[in-house]
Design a protein around this motif. Structure first.
Motif, PDB file in Angstrom:
ATOM      1  N   UNK A 238       0.801  -1.226   0.000  1.00 51.13           N
ATOM      2  CA  UNK A 238       0.000   0.000   0.000  1.00 51.13           C
ATOM      3  C   UNK A 238       0.831   1.272   0.000  1.00 51.13           C
TER       4      UNK A 238
ATOM      5  N   UNK B 156       2.778  -3.556 -11.467  1.00 51.89           N
ATOM      6  CA  UNK B 156       2.600  -4.128 -10.140  1.00 51.89           C
ATOM      7  C   UNK B 156       3.594  -5.254  -9.843  1.00 51.89           C
ATOM      8  N   UNK B 157       4.209  -5.847 -10.887  1.00 55.36           N
ATOM      9  CA  UNK B 157       5.079  -7.000 -10.624  1.00 55.36           C
ATOM     10  C   UNK B 157       6.260  -6.621  -9.758  1.00 55.36           C
TER      11      UNK B 157
ATOM     12  N   UNK C 217       6.857  -8.152  -6.302  1.00 58.13           N
ATOM     13  CA  UNK C 217       7.553  -9.412  -6.039  1.00 58.13           C
ATOM     14  C   UNK C 217       8.934  -9.142  -5.447  1.00 58.13           C
TER      15      UNK C 217
ATOM     16  N   UNK D 227       9.728  -9.577  -1.641  1.00 61.53           N
ATOM     17  CA  UNK D 227      10.101 -10.854  -1.022  1.00 61.53           C
ATOM     18  C   UNK D 227      11.321 -11.464  -1.711  1.00 61.53           C
TER      19      UNK D 227
ATOM     20  N   UNK E  89      12.399 -19.150  -6.892  1.00 59.58           N
ATOM     21  CA  UNK E  89      11.024 -19.267  -7.381  1.00 59.58           C
ATOM     22  C   UNK E  89      10.437 -17.883  -7.664  1.00 59.58           C
ATOM     23  N   UNK E  90      10.614 -16.956  -6.716  1.00 56.45           N
ATOM     24  CA  UNK E  90      10.064 -15.620  -6.949  1.00 56.45           C
ATOM     25  C   UNK E  90      10.765 -14.956  -8.122  1.00 56.45           C
TER      26      UNK E  90
ATOM     27  N   UNK F  40       9.272 -16.354 -11.215  1.00 54.04           N
ATOM     28  CA  UNK F  40       7.901 -15.864 -11.432  1.00 54.04           C
ATOM     29  C   UNK F  40       7.911 -14.381 -11.800  1.00 54.04           C
TER      30      UNK F  40
ATOM     31  N   UNK G 131       6.786 -12.588 -16.598  1.00 56.01           N
ATOM     32  CA  UNK G 131       6.145 -11.434 -17.222  1.00 56.01           C
ATOM     33  C   UNK G 131       7.146 -10.404 -17.746  1.00 56.01           C
TER      34      UNK G 131
ATOM     35  N   UNK H 220      -7.240  -4.276  -3.844  1.00 58.93           N
ATOM     36  CA  UNK H 220      -6.452  -3.447  -4.748  1.00 58.93           C
ATOM     37  C   UNK H 220      -6.227  -4.171  -6.067  1.00 58.93           C
ATOM     38  N   UNK H 221      -5.921  -3.402  -7.070  1.00 54.01           N
ATOM     39  CA  UNK H 221      -5.727  -3.977  -8.397  1.00 54.01           C
ATOM     40  C   UNK H 221      -4.252  -4.295  -8.615  1.00 54.01           C
ATOM     41  N   UNK H 222      -3.963  -5.534  -8.928  1.00 55.88           N
ATOM     42  CA  UNK H 222      -2.575  -5.938  -9.110  1.00 55.88           C
ATOM     43  C   UNK H 222      -2.175  -5.979 -10.577  1.00 55.88           C
ATOM     44  N   UNK H 223      -3.072  -5.483 -11.448  1.00 56.77           N
ATOM     45  CA  UNK H 223      -2.694  -5.361 -12.838  1.00 56.77           C
ATOM     46  C   UNK H 223      -2.756  -6.677 -13.587  1.00 56.77           C
TER      47      UNK H 223
ATOM     48  N   UNK I  10      -0.572  -8.854 -14.328  1.00 59.63           N
ATOM     49  CA  UNK I  10       0.245  -9.994 -13.926  1.00 59.63           C
ATOM     50  C   UNK I  10      -0.059 -10.440 -12.506  1.00 59.63           C
TER      51      UNK I  10
ATOM     52  N   UNK J 276       1.055 -13.930 -11.215  1.00 63.34           N
ATOM     53  CA  UNK J 276       2.453 -14.160 -10.850  1.00 63.34           C
ATOM     54  C   UNK J 276       2.756 -13.626  -9.461  1.00 63.34           C
ATOM     55  N   UNK J 277       2.163 -12.449  -9.154  1.00 61.02           N
ATOM     56  CA  UNK J 277       2.438 -11.843  -7.842  1.00 61.02           C
ATOM     57  C   UNK J 277       1.859 -12.735  -6.747  1.00 61.02           C
TER      58      UNK J 277
ATOM     59  N   UNK K  14       1.104 -15.853  -6.945  1.00 59.20           N
ATOM     60  CA  UNK K  14       1.803 -17.139  -6.900  1.00 59.20           C
ATOM     61  C   UNK K  14       3.104 -17.024  -6.134  1.00 59.20           C
ATOM     62  N   UNK K  15       3.866 -15.934  -6.354  1.00 59.31           N
ATOM     63  CA  UNK K  15       5.152 -15.864  -5.657  1.00 59.31           C
ATOM     64  C   UNK K  15       4.953 -15.645  -4.159  1.00 59.31           C
ATOM     65  N   UNK K  16       3.999 -14.782  -3.788  1.00 64.00           N
ATOM     66  CA  UNK K  16       3.744 -14.628  -2.357  1.00 64.00           C
ATOM     67  C   UNK K  16       3.219 -15.937  -1.767  1.00 64.00           C
TER      68      UNK K  16
END
Lengths: 255, 57, 223, 204
Positions: free
Chosen positions: A40, A50-51, A54, A57, A107-108, A111, A115, B1-4, B6, B9-10, B12-14
């Protein structure tokens, strides 16, 4: 020297009993703050959208994977040079946790790569080095598993850990060199994000949270390892004394 | 919220990180339970830790 | 009648999972082989995805061979093999069950790991599935053929290397049809089923020849 | 290895093989166990199951313990009970005991749940001996059965051997020490041309 005061496993276990609840609480708080900030507070990247979330983490996991190996290397020195009785316990307990963090960062990373680069995996220098690190962690874990005697296994693993610690920079360097020789043009390289405070702060909080998580797990695993060795000693004793209640009466020369 | 676009992928990784961490916690907890159970059983058998003269070696 | 078979199977499985067992070393070796190959041929993803099935198959072959030398040797070293010969159970079946347990402990993990390692080699989902399927059908044949080598070298102190030398030529057909079936699934016009069925047949033949030959070798080895 | 060696043994009696080191006591036992094929001649067990070869009606108790350190003591024994086929014979009546009973008999019952790696050499030997009790077979082939055993275990071993003989079983054993067995025949192996004395059985 305070370090040596906790050489006694019983005293160490008492310390863990006191410290662990506080550490766990701090860890949960740090994760709550870290997640809030990374979702946030942190803005989305103008290029990656937004990617980029990732990263919060991925990067701490990668840091931790290296920190864990450093801790194992120091512990190995403790085993071989200072002969600290808890050193190989620490090294053994750290290995699976380190492997898990390395796995998480791989893995992260993959992932994140799909994209961004259009593929889950590239033989990029950084990714490849981390993969080699994962193999070393798994190899160390296997070495510990194949030996029955924890003291012997601890020494063997300590030697391998230290050789690995000396070797890792060489591996990193040679992988870099190999990669620049071969780097295919088709793969888009990720530019390091310009560190803006809005990104830096969530990243730091997450890094602290991961570090706390590591120490919580490490202490718990060390406690288990001490208990495991205690069980082993007691079982050996149970086998040698024919009737545990009257052990002195039936004491036989072993072997 | 909007994660767009992808978001998969977000999440999945979390999610995978969460699963890994939960796995680590489960491993530590189960391991502790196993060792404590073994210690209890040995205590019931009457094998004591504080008797160094009992062993053969 | 089958309870002894189950007892043997479970015992071998337990031994390979417990301390000192080698259940997951094979997978680790598989991972190491697949990681090392790009350092040799370069990180070109197109090239890697073309030779990916072959890399996975060769990796699986080497990983299988690596774990086989202790299949009978561990039992010979502590006298278990003598007792197995006297136990009044058909030795061919004993060998077959030991191979089955060994495959479940070391071969099956390779099959499970194959899709994961395929990601490193940039294989398409279809190719991933094809390689995994061929490995699932083909690795039992590798174990069963390898068992012959393990039985022949059972009395040698350093049998591992000789075992590999003896078994690799015998395993060539499996490799040929395994890789060609996987390749056929990727490149459309070539039929997939023909090499795949031949691979299945090879596994079935190995399930007969392997135990019979190994049992004969073990009988002669006890002196 | 041997020339002109022949002997026969009746139910309920034991054959003690003696002789210098390297004379072939172990080889003789391994031949009887079917682990080494005899160059010529034959081994017969009369009165047993006709279609079962003699070695599958015999227990071999050799120098090696066949104990897997990674398995627990009980798992080790349970496996041998499940795996080894029992061989009933008409003149021989012994019921096989459960693994735990066998372990108790030999005084290692308290180790049942421990990994066998924790046992001492003598305890491993006793665990290996339990194998003969959990599956009933009429013939016991024992190579130096008393090695690595302390005095008390040796007495126990003799009791077990005598009980086996009393039930109509056969024992062939190679040993250096005197064994106080009920019904003993001696076979002394010697080098060179006077290879061995043929031994006749004393009892009907």
């Amino acid at each position: 020297m305070a370090f040596w005061d906790y050489a006694n496993p019983t005293r160490f276990l008492r310390l863990v009993q006191v410290v662990l609840p506080w550490l766990t609480g701090l860890c949960v708080l740090a994760f709550a703050a870290g997640f809030y900030m990374s979702f946030f507070v942190a803005p989305e990247d103008y290029q990656q959208g937004q990617t980029v979330r990732i990263m919060y983490i991925h990067v701490p996991a990668a840091w931790l994977s290296m920190m864990c190996y450093s801790i194992m290397a120091v512990s190995s020195l403790g085993t071989l040079v200072w002969k600290h009785p808890l050193a190989d316990v620490s090294a053994k307990a750290a290995a699976p946790i380190g492997a898990a963090f390395t796995f998480m960062s791989l893995v992260t990373g993959s992932l994140w790569g799909k994209p961004m680069w259009g593929t889950y995996w590239v033989w990029d220098a950084r990714l490849t080095s981390v993969l080699v690190l994962l193999i070393m962690y798994l190899g160390l874990m296997t070495l510990w598993r194949t030996m029955d005697d924890p003291i012997k296994a601890g020494k063997a693993a300590a030697i391998l850990t230290l050789v690995g610690a000396l070797n890792l920079p060489i591996i990193k360097f040679s992988v870099d060199w190999w990669n620049t020789l071969h780097q295919p043009a088709s793969v888009m390289r990720m530019d390091g994000p310009t560190i803006h405070p809005d990104i830096l702060w969530p990243l730091l909080v997450m890094a602290i949270a991961f570090t706390l998580l590591f120490f919580v797990l490490h202490l718990m695993a060390m406690r288990n390892e001490i208990l495991r060795r205690r069980v082993r000693t007691l079982r050996l004793r149970a086998a040698t004394s024919a009737h545990p209640r009257s052990a002195t009466a039936t004491a036989q020369p072993a072997e | 919220m909007d994660l767009g676009p992808h978001s998969g992928f977000i999440i999945a990784s979390y999610g995978l990180c969460l699963v890994t961490v939960l796995g680590l916690i489960a491993w530590v907890r189960i391991d502790k339970a196993i060792q404590e159970k073994a210690l209890r059983e040995l205590a019931e058998q009457g094998v004591s830790r504080r008797r160094p003269d009992a062993g053969g070696r | 009648m089958t309870s002894w078979a189950l007892a043997l199977f479970l015992r071998d499985l337990r031994l390979s999972v417990r301390v000192g067992g080698s259940a997951l070393v094979g997978v680790l070796f598989f991972l190491a082989v697949v990681t090392v190959i790009p350092f040799g041929v370069g990180p070109d993803l197109n090239l890697l995805s073309r030779i990916g099935p072959a890399i996975l198959w060769i990796g699986a072959l080497l990983a299988t061979l690596l774990g086989l030398d202790r299949l009978f040797q561990a039992d010979r070293d502590d006298g278990t093999l003598d007792l197995m010969l006297m136990a009044g159970r058909p030795l061919e079946l004993v060998v077959l069950i030991k191979c089955l347990a060994h495959w479940v402990a070391t071969g099956l993990p390779l099959v499970v790991a194959a899709p994961l390692l395929a990601v490193f080699l940039n294989l398409e989902p279809l190719a991933m599935g094809a390689v995994t399927l061929t490995l699932l059908v083909g690795t039992p044949a590798l174990t069963l053929i390898g068992a012959i080598g393990a039985a022949l070298t059972v009395s040698l102190r350093r049998g591992g290397l000789l075992l590999a030398v003896l078994v690799v030529p015998l395993a060539i057909p499996v490799l040929i049809f395994g890789v060609s079936a996987a390749d056929a699934a990727i490149h459309d016009p070539v039929p997939f089923l023909t090499p795949f069925l031949i691979l299945c047949a090879l596994s079935l033949i190995a399930a007969v020849i392997g135990p019979v030959a190994s049992a004969a070798a073990l009988r002669f080895a006890s002196d | 290895m041997f020339e002109d060696l022949s002997f026969s043994l009746n139910g309920g009696s034991a054959l003690v093989v003696t002789g210098a080191n390297g004379i072939g006591k172990s080889s003789l036992l391994r031949t009887l166990a079917g682990l080494v094929p005899p160059s010529h001649g034959s081994i017969r067990l009369e009165g047993g199951a006709a279609d079962t070869p003699p070695e599958e009606q015999a227990h071999y108790f050799g120098h090696q313990d066949a104990v897997k350190p990674a398995l627990s003591v009980e798992e080790n024994l349970q496996f041998w009970q499940n795996f080894t086929a029992p061989a009933p014979a008409p003149g021989f009546s012994v019921r096989s005991v459960t693994p735990l009973e066998a372990l108790d008999t030999l005084g290692i019952g308290h180790t049942a749940q421990l990994p066998a790696a924790f046992l001492s050499a003598g305890q491993k030997r006793r665990l290996s001996l339990c194998r003969l009790l959990v599956t009933s077979r009429p013939v016991w082939l024992m190579d130096e059965p008393t090695s690595a055993l302390d005095r008390r275990s040796e007495t126990q071993l003799l009791e077990l051997m005598n009980a086996h003989l009393a039930a109509g079983g056969l024992i062939v054993t190679a040993t250096h020490s005197d064994l106080a067995l009920a019904d003993v025949l001696q076979l002394h192996l010697q080098a060179a041309d006077a290879a061995a004395l043929p031994v006749e059985d004393a009892l009907p």
